[in-house]
Design an enzyme around this catalytic site. Structure first.
Site, PDB file in Angstrom:
ATOM      1  N   GLY A  17      25.937   7.543 -71.300  1.00  0.00           N
ATOM      2  CA  GLY A  17      26.484   6.388 -70.607  1.00  0.00           C
ATOM      3  C   GLY A  17      27.088   5.334 -71.517  1.00  0.00           C
ATOM      4  N   CYS A  18      26.929   5.499 -72.820  1.00  0.00           N
ATOM      5  CA  CYS A  18      27.519   4.536 -73.748  1.00  0.00           C
ATOM      6  C   CYS A  18      28.993   4.865 -73.960  1.00  0.00           C
ATOM      7  CB  CYS A  18      26.790   4.554 -75.095  1.00  0.00           C
ATOM      8  SG  CYS A  18      25.127   3.895 -75.027  1.00  0.00           S
ATOM      9  N   GLN A  19      29.809   3.829 -74.094  1.00  0.00           N
ATOM     10  CA  GLN A  19      31.238   4.000 -74.313  1.00  0.00           C
ATOM     11  C   GLN A  19      31.486   4.716 -75.640  1.00  0.00           C
ATOM     12  OE1 GLN A  19      33.363   0.308 -73.925  1.00  0.00           O
ATOM     13  NE2 GLN A  19      35.177   1.071 -74.913  1.00  0.00           N
TER      14      GLN A  19
END
Length: 139
Positions: free
Chosen positions: A50-52
């Site tokens: 979910g991290c960019q």
């Protein structure tokens, strides 16, 4: 030093800076000081989902104490995970699980991050607590 003490120490350090760009420079500097994570550990199962940016997190239980190793392909993200490593590394699983991580809101960093990066802070904290829970069962 307790987790709360380490959080307050970090907040006091950030308070020395007049504006958010100086704070970000400091956070990036913390990331640059993280030990390098061997590429063999930068695997899919260690990615924080979910991290960019790509953020890898490894945790080990060494005699009832959790040690974290983290890395990212982004300087600011590496700095952000470095904040959490600094606070939670070397702590007991139960202390990590009960730690109040709202200190990150007091840093003032979230207001100047894109929503996806601000959300990454929550994901990092949650993943570290998840590792602490898993590793508490192996101590």
């Amino acid at each position: 030093m307790s987790i709360a003490d380490k959080q307050q120490q970090l907040l006091d350090e950030l308070d020395l800076f007049q504006d958010w760009t100086e704070r970000y420079e400091y956070v990036i500097g913390l990331g640059k000081k993280l030990p390098t994570m061997d590429e063999s550990l930068q695997t899919e199962d260690r990615l924080i989902k979910g991290c960019q940016s790509q953020v890898w997190l490894e945790a080990k239980n060494e005699g009832g104490i959790i040690s974290f190793l983290a890395d990212s392909d982004s300087l600011i993200t590496k700095g952000m995970i470095a904040l959490f490593v600094r606070i939670l590394d070397g702590e007991k699983p139960d202390d990590i699980l009960t730690a109040d991580m709202s200190f990150i809101d007091k840093t003032g960093l979230k207001e100047h991050l894109a929503p996806t990066r601000a959300n990454a802070l929550n994901l990092m904290s949650a993943q570290m607590k998840k590792y602490a829970l898993q590793l508490s069962m192996t101590s």
